[in-house]
Design a protein around this motif. Structure first.
Motif, PDB file in Angstrom:
ATOM      1  N   GLU A 247      -3.784   2.760 -10.110  1.00  0.00           N
ATOM      2  CA  GLU A 247      -3.698   3.017  -8.677  1.00  0.00           C
ATOM      3  C   GLU A 247      -5.084   3.393  -8.167  1.00  0.00           C
ATOM      4  O   GLU A 247      -5.715   4.305  -8.697  1.00  0.00           O
TER       5      GLU A 247
ATOM      6  N   THR B  86      -3.636   3.804  -0.944  1.00  0.00           N
ATOM      7  CA  THR B  86      -3.820   3.398  -2.329  1.00  0.00           C
ATOM      8  C   THR B  86      -3.126   2.064  -2.578  1.00  0.00           C
ATOM      9  O   THR B  86      -2.133   1.728  -1.931  1.00  0.00           O
ATOM     10  N   ILE B  87      -3.668   1.318  -3.524  1.00  0.00           N
ATOM     11  CA  ILE B  87      -3.111   0.028  -3.917  1.00  0.00           C
ATOM     12  C   ILE B  87      -3.041  -0.020  -5.439  1.00  0.00           C
ATOM     13  O   ILE B  87      -3.749   0.714  -6.133  1.00  0.00           O
ATOM     14  N   ASN B  88      -2.193  -0.895  -5.948  1.00  0.00           N
ATOM     15  CA  ASN B  88      -2.101  -1.107  -7.393  1.00  0.00           C
ATOM     16  C   ASN B  88      -2.998  -2.274  -7.783  1.00  0.00           C
ATOM     17  O   ASN B  88      -2.935  -3.350  -7.172  1.00  0.00           O
TER      18      ASN B  88
ATOM     19  N   LYS C 204      -8.214   8.346  -9.481  1.00  0.00           N
ATOM     20  CA  LYS C 204      -8.506   7.523 -10.648  1.00  0.00           C
ATOM     21  C   LYS C 204      -9.604   6.514 -10.344  1.00  0.00           C
ATOM     22  O   LYS C 204     -10.466   6.258 -11.175  1.00  0.00           O
TER      23      LYS C 204
ATOM     24  N   GLU D 218       0.797   7.977   0.092  1.00  0.00           N
ATOM     25  CA  GLU D 218       1.036   9.288  -0.493  1.00  0.00           C
ATOM     26  C   GLU D 218      -0.266  10.083  -0.512  1.00  0.00           C
ATOM     27  O   GLU D 218      -1.327   9.548  -0.849  1.00  0.00           O
TER      28      GLU D 218
ATOM     29  N   THR E 110      -7.687   4.150  -4.686  1.00  0.00           N
ATOM     30  CA  THR E 110      -7.820   4.462  -3.266  1.00  0.00           C
ATOM     31  C   THR E 110      -8.663   3.388  -2.598  1.00  0.00           C
ATOM     32  O   THR E 110      -9.733   3.026  -3.089  1.00  0.00           O
TER      33      THR E 110
ATOM     34  N   ILE F  73       0.840  -1.187   0.000  1.00  0.00           N
ATOM     35  CA  ILE F  73       0.000   0.000   0.000  1.00  0.00           C
ATOM     36  C   ILE F  73       0.880   1.244   0.000  1.00  0.00           C
ATOM     37  O   ILE F  73       2.021   1.203   0.451  1.00  0.00           O
ATOM     38  N   SER F  74       0.330   2.323  -0.522  1.00  0.00           N
ATOM     39  CA  SER F  74       1.011   3.608  -0.503  1.00  0.00           C
ATOM     40  C   SER F  74       0.193   4.571   0.341  1.00  0.00           C
ATOM     41  O   SER F  74      -1.043   4.508   0.359  1.00  0.00           O
TER      42      SER F  74
ATOM     43  N   PRO G 212      -2.968  -1.535 -15.650  1.00  0.00           N
ATOM     44  CA  PRO G 212      -2.472  -1.192 -14.306  1.00  0.00           C
ATOM     45  C   PRO G 212      -3.065   0.148 -13.862  1.00  0.00           C
ATOM     46  O   PRO G 212      -3.167   1.084 -14.654  1.00  0.00           O
TER      47      PRO G 212
END
Length: 313
Positions: free
Chosen positions: A51, A40-42, A123, A35, A53, A32-33, A49
């Motif tokens: 990103e 957020t995850i990929n 996104k 930022e 939330t 997880i990020s 691909p």
């Protein structure tokens, strides 16, 4: 052409209480990020691909119109009403065909579609109720999410608090105390800040700080929709913080939840990100843990555990 509107709240409440069944031996680890103070995850959506939330207070998947065109989703003659900080909004609905989140795969995913300035902010938003598994184990300090079909695992933290969470209109709440007054807190990984409604601030006798409100927001204290207050004591289970500044705001979320006049607050990532969050959906329990030496240096707008309020850069 007749446009159908989906009723989503009852569906999402069931997702929280009865998460989708999966292989009991399955284990998924997602990087997880954090930022932008969001989780957020990929993911891969129709092979692209992306990103996304990951939002514990979301009630429906949401994707931007720009991304929808990239992944070749199909618009449907339906709409869905979704409530957020900005109020109740109606979104068009689209069908997508393949969503991959780590080892988990979902087919025929129906999502709301957003267009406008907010497309620049995100996104995609995925509700955590979408994820399969009994326990969601957010280890923010290690920037990972573990998903497994067992009780939450102990990890040796010095302070660990257990809560029974309550579902109100599809989203999770736990009990907290501000200045000795009990209220409910929405657990919201999609919010970057923690804030309290005015009913809670009033009942808890929080000290309104007009000069700080003016300094931070540049508006007069009398009609400011957001105010800064000083809290003497905040109790989140066994986690406590004394004498710090906290935002007070009556957002439309409290109206939708029918909690404007009840002591209520939102626990955002400025608070949750300093803890270890585990959600046991089988027993409807939530655990918040931290080490005694847990670092408090992250910069957020409001940080109850670090006791600082900073301007956004």
């Amino acid at each position: 052409m007749i446009t159908r509107t989906r009723l989503i709240i009852a569906f999402m409440a069931l997702c929280w209480i009865n998460p989708a069944q999966a292989d009991t031996s399955s284990f998924t680890r997602l990087p997880i990020s954090l930022e932008g103070d969001r989780v957020t995850i990929n993911v891969e959506w129709n092979g692209h691909p992306l990103e996304a939330t990951l939002d514990s207070a979301a009630t429906y998947p949401l994707i931007s119109s720009a991304i929808l065109s990239q992944i070749n989703g199909q618009s449907l003659d339906e709409t869905v009403d979704i409530f957020g900080v900005g109020g109740l909004r109606t979104f068009p609905v689209a069908q997508t065909y393949d969503l991959r989140v780590g080892k988990q795969r979902y087919s025929d995913v129906v999502t709301a579609v957003s267009s406008g300035p907010q497309d620049q902010v995100f996104k995609a938003i995925l509700p955590i109720s979408l994820l399969q598994g009994r326990t969601l184990d957010f280890q923010f300090s290690k920037k990972r999410l573990d998903i497994y079909n067992a009780a939450p695992r102990l990890r040796g933290e010095a302070v660990r608090s257990r809560f029974e969470y309550e579902i109100i209109k599809g989203v999770p709440f736990i009990e907290v105390e501000v200045n000795g007054v009990k209220g409910l807190a929405l657990v919201d990984t999609g919010s970057d800040i923690t804030y309290i409604n005015r009913a809670f601030a009033r009942q808890a006798k929080a000290q309104f700080l007009p000069e700080r409100t003016l300094e931070i927001f540049g508006t007069g204290p009398d009609n400011s929709p957001v105010q800064v207050s000083r809290i003497k004591k905040f109790e989140l289970g066994d986690h406590r913080k004394e004498s710090f500044e906290l935002l007070t705001a009556n957002t439309t979320v409290f109206d939708y939840l029918e909690r404007r006049d009840e002591p209520t607050m939102v626990l955002g990532m400025d608070t949750l990100g300093q803890l270890h969050l585990q959600i046991d959906r089988e027993k409807q329990e939530l655990f918040l843990s931290r080490r005694e030496d847990y670092a408090e240096g992250r910069r957020y707008n409001v940080t109850p555990f670090s006791g600082r309020l900073k301007k956004r850069r």
